[in-house]
Structure formats: C-alpha cells, structure tokens
Scaffold this motif. Structure first.
Motif, mmCIF file in Angstrom:
data_model
loop_
_atom_site.group_PDB
_atom_site.id
_atom_site.type_symbol
_atom_site.label_atom_id
_atom_site.label_comp_id
_atom_site.label_asym_id
_atom_site.label_seq_id
_atom_site.Cartn_x
_atom_site.Cartn_y
_atom_site.Cartn_z
ATOM 1 N N ALA A 159 51.498 50.268 46.570
ATOM 2 C CA ALA A 159 50.061 50.346 46.880
ATOM 3 C C ALA A 159 49.299 50.870 45.660
ATOM 4 N N ILE A 160 49.842 51.891 45.021
ATOM 5 C CA ILE A 160 49.199 52.450 43.827
ATOM 6 C C ILE A 160 49.184 51.404 42.711
ATOM 7 N N ALA A 161 50.330 50.735 42.527
ATOM 8 C CA ALA A 161 50.430 49.732 41.464
ATOM 9 C C ALA A 161 49.414 48.608 41.674
ATOM 10 N N GLU A 162 49.210 48.213 42.920
ATOM 11 C CA GLU A 162 48.229 47.149 43.156
ATOM 12 C C GLU A 162 46.812 47.638 42.929
ATOM 13 N N GLY A 163 46.583 48.918 43.203
ATOM 14 C CA GLY A 163 45.281 49.513 42.885
ATOM 15 C C GLY A 163 45.055 49.537 41.379
ATOM 16 N N VAL A 164 46.103 49.864 40.644
ATOM 17 C CA VAL A 164 46.032 49.876 39.177
ATOM 18 C C VAL A 164 45.755 48.457 38.662
ATOM 19 N N THR A 165 46.443 47.486 39.244
ATOM 20 C CA THR A 165 46.251 46.096 38.826
ATOM 21 C C THR A 165 44.807 45.642 39.062
ATOM 22 N N LEU A 166 44.284 45.967 40.234
ATOM 23 C CA LEU A 166 42.887 45.603 40.527
ATOM 24 C C LEU A 166 41.951 46.240 39.504
ATOM 25 N N CYS A 167 42.196 47.498 39.225
ATOM 26 C CA CYS A 167 41.365 48.237 38.271
ATOM 27 C C CYS A 167 41.423 47.591 36.887
ATOM 28 N N LYS A 168 42.631 47.223 36.452
ATOM 29 C CA LYS A 168 42.779 46.617 35.128
ATOM 30 C C LYS A 168 42.073 45.269 35.067
ATOM 31 N N THR A 169 42.260 44.468 36.107
ATOM 32 C CA THR A 169 41.677 43.124 36.086
ATOM 33 C C THR A 169 40.153 43.178 36.098
ATOM 34 N N LEU A 170 39.589 44.043 36.946
ATOM 35 C CA LEU A 170 38.125 44.178 36.950
ATOM 36 C C LEU A 170 37.633 44.618 35.575
ATOM 37 N N GLY A 171 38.373 45.543 34.949
ATOM 38 C CA GLY A 171 37.989 46.022 33.620
ATOM 39 C C GLY A 171 38.092 44.934 32.570
ATOM 40 N N ASN A 172 39.133 44.122 32.651
ATOM 41 C CA ASN A 172 39.366 43.107 31.624
ATOM 42 C C ASN A 172 38.455 41.889 31.748
ATOM 43 N N LEU A 173 37.934 41.634 32.928
ATOM 44 C CA LEU A 173 37.079 40.457 33.113
ATOM 45 C C LEU A 173 35.881 40.532 32.169
ATOM 46 N N PRO A 174 35.479 39.388 31.636
ATOM 47 C CA PRO A 174 34.337 39.398 30.713
ATOM 48 C C PRO A 174 33.047 39.760 31.453
ATOM 49 N N PRO A 175 32.090 40.303 30.717
ATOM 50 C CA PRO A 175 30.885 40.815 31.371
ATOM 51 C C PRO A 175 29.973 39.717 31.923
ATOM 52 N N ASN A 176 30.172 38.467 31.479
ATOM 53 C CA ASN A 176 29.367 37.396 32.085
ATOM 54 C C ASN A 176 29.915 37.012 33.454
ATOM 55 N N VAL A 177 31.164 37.370 33.725
ATOM 56 C CA VAL A 177 31.750 37.123 35.045
ATOM 57 C C VAL A 177 31.604 38.367 35.926
ATOM 58 N N CYS A 178 32.058 39.503 35.367
ATOM 59 C CA CYS A 178 32.061 40.736 36.159
ATOM 60 C C CYS A 178 30.728 41.467 35.995
ATOM 61 N N HIS A 179 29.717 40.987 36.706
ATOM 62 C CA HIS A 179 28.398 41.621 36.713
ATOM 63 C C HIS A 179 28.255 42.387 38.041
ATOM 64 N N PRO A 180 27.149 43.065 38.241
ATOM 65 C CA PRO A 180 27.028 43.869 39.471
ATOM 66 C C PRO A 180 27.276 43.081 40.757
#
Ligand code: BES
Ligand code: MN
Ligand code: ZN
Length: 498
Positions: free
Chosen positions: A179-200
């Motif tokens: 569960a923690i690892a999947e939380g970490v994965t979600l966190c990493k992916t949201l962080g890595n997404l480019p800012p034109n995709v990951c907007h508010p």
C-alpha cells in the motif's frame, strides 16, 4: 509485480531463483549455508576461490547448483556483518531486485528478509522489501515512443521468513508495504508528469478517481467558491494563469465521526515560474515538481485508504499555477487572506506560503486533531539540509518527535528546525499585517514562521520537502518522499505499526 510470503528452507525451493546473502569477507549467511550443505560445499568453494567476497553492491549468479531445486542462486554481498544496518539491508534488497530484473528469472524467493537488522522487526524488513522492490523497478516512460523493455522482467517475488509463526505478521506487513509502495508510485508519477498535463484540473481529476476507487468523500472548490470564501491570498497566485485553480478536499473516514481528523495539506503549484518575480531560465523545468507536496498527501491518503486504517484523515490540496501575465499579482500588492490577516506580496515567487495559508485556515473547519502541511517551499531548505533530510517545523514538540521517529523508521528522514519567535520580526511590513518574504537569512525558517501565523488554533507541523521530493541531474525524477514518513506516522497513530 506479485508478492507473497513463505517459510521454508532454501534448498527445497522450486523457484527460478533463490536469493541469499554473503557477508564480507566470505561469510555465508544461514540460508546460504543450508544451500551450501545441500550442494556439497559447491557455494563455499566458489566463495573461497574469491569470486564473491561479500562486498556490498556485488552479486554472483549461479546456475543449476547441484543438490538444490531452483534454476538459479543469486548471491548478494552484504558488507561486514558488524556494520549491517538498515541502510545496508535496503541496499542489498535494491541490488538483488535490480539484478533479478536483468536475469531470465520470472520469479524469485528472497531470503534477505530473514537477516537480523538492529532495532528492526520482521514486519519492518518485509515492509521495506516491498517498498524497495517497487521503487527499484519503477519506470516513467509513458511519453517515450520507444520504450526500453526489460526482456524478462521479474514478475513474482516471494519473501521468506524463518518461522511459520511469523507468517501472519509478515503477511500484514506485506499488505502495508505494498500500500505504501503504491502511494509512493502515485506520488512519483504525479511529480514526473509534465506541467502541461499535470495542471490543477488534472490533480482534481486524480483526486476524484481515488475517491471513486476507495469510496471516499471528495469536494472540489472552484474559483468562484474560493472568491466567496475569501481566499484572496490563494487566488492572487492563480491570477496570472489561464489554468483555473482547484481546491481539493478528500476525506477518509476510518474511525468514529467523533474522532477528530488528522489533516494533511499539500502544496499543489503545478508549475512555478516565479510569477512577475520571474525565476531564471536554467532548470526552470524542475518547477513542475512544485506540486510534490500535493502528490505526497494524495499518495499517503491512497495508502491509508488501501490499508483501511481506523483513523479519520482529511487531505487538502490548494492547486494552482504560478505564472506571469497581465492579471498576475505585482510585488507591492496587498491581499487579504482567508484568516483576515493582510499580506504584502514583496516577491511573487514566494507563492507557496500564499496558497498554504488559506488552506491552513480552511483546515480549522474540520476541528483537526493535528495538521501537517507538506511543501516544496524554499530553496533555502535545500541549502540547509541538501537532498537528505526534509525540514521539519512544529508548534508542538511531541508532534515533531513523532514525525522524526516515523521518518527514522521509514528511512525517509527529517530534521527538526527552529520556529522561535525571534525570527518573526523578519516578516514585518510597514503597510500590511505581514510581508510574504523575510529576507535572505534563514529563508526556510521565516517561511515556516509565515505559516505559523495561520496555525495557532491547532497542533501543526510543516515539512519542507524542497530538497527531498525529487532528484536533479541526468537521473532526475520525483522520489515519492515523504510518503513513507507520513504513512509510518499514520500507521503508528492507528496502532498498526509492528
Ligand atoms: N518552489 C519554490 C521553492 C524551491 C526552490 C523548491 C528551488 C525547490 C528548489 C518556492 O516557491 C520559491 O520560489 N521560493 C523562493 C522564496 C523566496 C522568494 C523567498 C525561494 O526559495 O527562492
Ligand atoms: Mn516560487
Ligand atoms: Zn513554489
């Protein structure tokens, strides 16, 4: 990757690969010895000849070892036995998983989980192994047209425990670790997404998706709602952007309604140009990570929901871009925050505190037990602590202590910084209740002091993750921190940490 727990002797495993450790110099661990015995000293002969000294970071892959039932045996160097601690344990697991991924083995049984680690339980070893295994095999290649596929990736990892009576405990720890690892994965992916995709709006959609999956309550406040409430500090940051700001509230209700919630607030600046106080061009791309606070609290909430922890947890994410533009705020502007306190914006690049202050005031309505905000807040924190420790500030020492301990346990460490009143003077403004910057000295501390003016009504801690949320350089990427720290703190609070 699939995971399971098993108890049994290594020479009897029918698996594509069995993983055992060797201490330096040339000392077999117990499982390695058992294999060696079954193999008529085949392994100790190889070790004696000098092919595996046991140095940490080294591995040796053996095939068709006589007397054993597995296709392969992977020897992993552990370093000196007397120096074997958490860091060495984690390093050995990481090396093992990375090496396994490069072999032809689809499945493996890892006996490193049986190694004693000072002050750490079997549950800790299992949790860490799951977290490290998924961290080591994480890839972010969704924007590559040609992906470098691992030819035969590891698909199944079995963690061995010494005794059958440890199985139940280990299974629970495995569930937590995943569960923690999947939380970490979600966190990493949201962080890595480019800012034109990951907007508010994208963050808001992600929150709604998590809410749908785990049946959580989710509310998204729009610009008009924020205006009505009086979040003018937050809105002043959003003014320069064409992307609409979103104010995200997600609630996990795992305990009685009478139990006060723990509230996590995550800075969600999906791109920080600095605004009119524009940042220099070099490495500005890295400011896409300025929403890692938001990503980490969402990852933490997802983990908590997956574990169904018996706590009430509320997550708040003020999400916006910080852009220059015709309606962007100017240095010298004065805004009224949701709390009523007025702020003179002397530098539009100190935007994190401007959005967090309104989110912290909003947190009051939940009558929180504890509030923790997480933010890539200051470059000064990176100067002070580098990329090793997260900056920790708190208005209550016992809360600081609990968080430090959780960070130690998770090997996602923080360092306690001062929040003394002596620093508050630096925020004086001749025209408003406060300025949004405190000058060159102690920048991480004055930023925390600014936030402290909005958190008088509850126990509060602030985590400055500017140095720890991502790695720069050729191997750049989000780290997933401080999801491990936060989840361990919450596991502890829920009485579920073994
Ligand atoms: N997002 C930055 C902080 C930051 C800088 C994180 C570098 C990671 C690496 C934040 O919004 C910011 O710009 N802070 C300013 C504050 C200053 C203007 C008082 C900073 O640290 O320079
Ligand atoms: Mn900034
Ligand atoms: Zn920022």
């Amino acid at each position: 990757m699939e995971f399971s727990i098993k108890s049994g002797s290594p020479e009897k495993q029918r698996s594509a690969c069995v993983v055992v450790g060797v201490f330096e110099p040339r000392k077999l661990t117990l499982p390695a010895e058992l294999l060696d015995k079954a193999a008529n000293s085949y392994i100790s002969d190889i070790v004696r000849r000098g092919d595996m000294e046991g140095k940490s970071g080294t591995t040796l892959l053996l095939h068709n070892v006589p007397g054993t039932l597995s296709d392969r045996i992977l020897l992993v160097g552990l370093g000196k036995e007397k120096d074997f601690r958490e860091k060495e344990f984690s390093g050995a697991v990481r090396t093992a998983v990375k090496t396994l991924n490069e072999t032809g083995a689809f499945d493996a049984t890892i006996f490193l989980t049986e190694l004693a680690v000072k002050k750490r339980s079997i549950a800790w070893r299992v949790r860490q192994t799951a977290i490290i295994a998924l961290d080591a095999t994480y890839k972010f290649d969704q924007f590559k047209s040609k992906k470098d596929e691992v030819r035969r990736p590891l698909r199944k990892l079995t963690l061995s425990v010494e005794r059958r009576n440890e199985l139940t405990l280990a299974e629970e720890a495995l569930t937590q670790g995943l569960a923690i690892a999947e939380g970490v994965t979600l966190c990493k992916t949201l962080g890595n997404l480019p800012p034109n995709v990951c907007h508010p709006s994208y963050l808001a959609e992600q929150a709604l998706a998590i809410a749908a999956e785990f049946k959580l309550e989710c509310e998204i406040l729009e610009r008009a709602d924020m205006e009505k409430l009086g979040m003018h500090s937050l809105l002043s940051v959003a003014n320069g952007s064409h992307q609409p700001p979103k104010f995200i509230v997600l609630r996990h209700k795992g305990a009685r309604a009478s139990e006060k919630p723990i509230v996590l607030v995550g800075k969600g600046v999906t791109f920080d140009t600095g605004g009119i106080s524009l940042k220099p061009a070099a490495e500005m791309d890295e400011m896409k990570y300025d929403m890692c606070g938001a990503a980490s609290v969402l990852g933490t909430l997802q983990a908590v929901a997956r574990m169904a922890l018996p706590i009430n947890l509320t997550v708040i994410v003020p999400a916006t871009e910080n852009m220059p533009g015709g309606s962007a705020s100017r240095p010298g502007d004065i805004v009224a925050s949701l709390s009523g306190q007025t702020i003179e914006i002397l530098n539009t690049d100190a935007e994190g505190r401007l959005i967090l202050c309104d989110a912290l005031t909003y947190a009051e309505r939940f009558e929180p037990d504890t509030v923790i905000d997480v933010a890539t807040l200051t470059g000064a924190c990176v100067v002070a602590l580098g990329d090793v420790a997260t900056g920790l500030f708190a208005n209550k020492d016992s809360l600081a202590r609990d968080l430090l301990e959780a960070g130690d346990e998770a090997h996602d460490r923080a360092w306690h910084m001062p929040l003394w009143d002596d620093y508050q003077d630096q925020l004086k403004s001749p025209f408003a209740d406060m300025a949004n910057i405190g000058g060159r000295l102690g920048g991480a501390i004055t930023a925390a002091c600014f936030l402290s003016r909005f958190t008088k009504k509850f126990d509060w801690a602030h985590l400055d993750i500017a140095g720890t949320a991502w790695k720069s350089g050729s191997n750049k990427g989000a780290t997933g921190r401080p999801v491990p720290l936060l989840t361990h703190y919450l596991l502890q609070r829920a009485g579920k940490l073994n």
